[in-house]
Design a protein around this motif. Structure first.
Motif, PDB file in Angstrom:
ATOM      1  N   ASP A 268       0.819  -1.214   0.000  1.00  0.00           N
ATOM      2  CA  ASP A 268       0.000   0.000   0.000  1.00  0.00           C
ATOM      3  C   ASP A 268       0.850   1.260   0.000  1.00  0.00           C
ATOM      4  N   VAL A 269       1.982   1.232   0.675  1.00  0.00           N
ATOM      5  CA  VAL A 269       2.880   2.383   0.699  1.00  0.00           C
ATOM      6  C   VAL A 269       3.503   2.597  -0.677  1.00  0.00           C
ATOM      7  N   TRP A 270       3.922   1.526  -1.341  1.00  0.00           N
ATOM      8  CA  TRP A 270       4.522   1.678  -2.665  1.00  0.00           C
ATOM      9  C   TRP A 270       3.514   2.226  -3.671  1.00  0.00           C
TER      10      TRP A 270
ATOM     11  N   VAL B 253      -3.141  -9.787  -3.138  1.00  0.00           N
ATOM     12  CA  VAL B 253      -2.142  -9.208  -2.250  1.00  0.00           C
ATOM     13  C   VAL B 253      -2.845  -8.589  -1.045  1.00  0.00           C
ATOM     14  N   LYS B 254      -2.120  -8.515   0.062  1.00  0.00           N
ATOM     15  CA  LYS B 254      -2.603  -7.830   1.251  1.00  0.00           C
ATOM     16  C   LYS B 254      -1.801  -6.543   1.395  1.00  0.00           C
ATOM     17  N   PRO B 255      -2.335  -5.533   2.084  1.00  0.00           N
ATOM     18  CA  PRO B 255      -1.652  -4.241   2.172  1.00  0.00           C
ATOM     19  C   PRO B 255      -0.237  -4.307   2.742  1.00  0.00           C
ATOM     20  N   ALA B 256       0.031  -5.219   3.658  1.00  0.00           N
ATOM     21  CA  ALA B 256       1.348  -5.285   4.300  1.00  0.00           C
ATOM     22  C   ALA B 256       2.338  -6.157   3.535  1.00  0.00           C
ATOM     23  N   ARG B 257       1.954  -6.695   2.401  1.00  0.00           N
ATOM     24  CA  ARG B 257       2.846  -7.564   1.616  1.00  0.00           C
ATOM     25  C   ARG B 257       4.077  -6.775   1.172  1.00  0.00           C
ATOM     26  N   SER B 258       5.226  -7.391   1.246  1.00  0.00           N
ATOM     27  CA  SER B 258       6.479  -6.737   0.859  1.00  0.00           C
ATOM     28  C   SER B 258       6.611  -6.661  -0.655  1.00  0.00           C
ATOM     29  N   VAL B 259       7.063  -5.513  -1.120  1.00  0.00           N
ATOM     30  CA  VAL B 259       7.266  -5.280  -2.550  1.00  0.00           C
ATOM     31  C   VAL B 259       8.754  -5.055  -2.777  1.00  0.00           C
ATOM     32  N   ARG B 260       9.271  -5.709  -3.814  1.00  0.00           N
ATOM     33  CA  ARG B 260      10.690  -5.570  -4.170  1.00  0.00           C
ATOM     34  C   ARG B 260      10.798  -5.179  -5.636  1.00  0.00           C
ATOM     35  N   ALA B 261      11.942  -4.689  -6.026  1.00  0.00           N
ATOM     36  CA  ALA B 261      12.180  -4.377  -7.434  1.00  0.00           C
ATOM     37  C   ALA B 261      12.041  -5.662  -8.247  1.00  0.00           C
ATOM     38  N   GLY B 262      11.366  -5.578  -9.399  1.00  0.00           N
ATOM     39  CA  GLY B 262      11.152  -6.736 -10.249  1.00  0.00           C
ATOM     40  C   GLY B 262       9.764  -7.325 -10.122  1.00  0.00           C
TER      41      GLY B 262
END
Length: 135
Positions: A15-17, A46-55
């Motif tokens: 959610d932040v990204w 996806v859930k809001p707290a799921r981690s997002v990474r480049a790619g």
């Protein structure tokens, strides 16, 4: 202002990204879109707290359009639009799909419309037509 350890590791909440990349106007709207099932990450819900990474690849719905973007960088801060545009790139398939939808909308833009609201006679004709369809 110090950045968090998560942002330094190249990981940030979904959610932040989405908010930082200016996909949604506020973080709470991004969270509502995620909770509403309008956002997928790498082909999965996806859930809001799921981690997002480049790619990673987001597929999200905004209004009538479906957008697919690849994450190039992560950020916890919402900056100017030119800086936010550097966080992602829209996929070729997504661009082609959106252009096809625009062409379809333009094609139907010239569809005939009634000149105004129906008068009493037109309303009665419509009521008879609807009644004959139901019967």
């Amino acid at each position: 202002m110090t950045s968090s350890p998560a942002a330094e590791d190249g990981v940030v909440r979904a959610d932040v990204w989405l908010w930082a990349a200016r996909m949604y106007k506020t973080r709470s709207i991004a969270r509502q879109a995620i909770d509403g099932g309008k956002v997928d990450l790498n082909g999965h819900a996806v859930k809001p707290a799921r981690s997002v990474r480049a790619g990673d690849v987001f597929e999200l719905t905004r209004g009538n359009e479906r957008i697919e973007v690849r994450v190039l960088a992560v950020s916890e801060r919402r900056g100017p639009a030119p800086d936010a545009a550097l966080l992602y790139v829209e996929t070729e398939r997504s661009i082609a799909r959106r252009q096809a939808e625009v062409a379809l909308r333009r094609q139907h833009a010239g569809a005939p419309r009634p000149p105004g609201r129906p008068d009493k006679q037109d309303r009665r004709l419509l009521q008879r037509l609807k009644k004959s369809i139901r019967d």
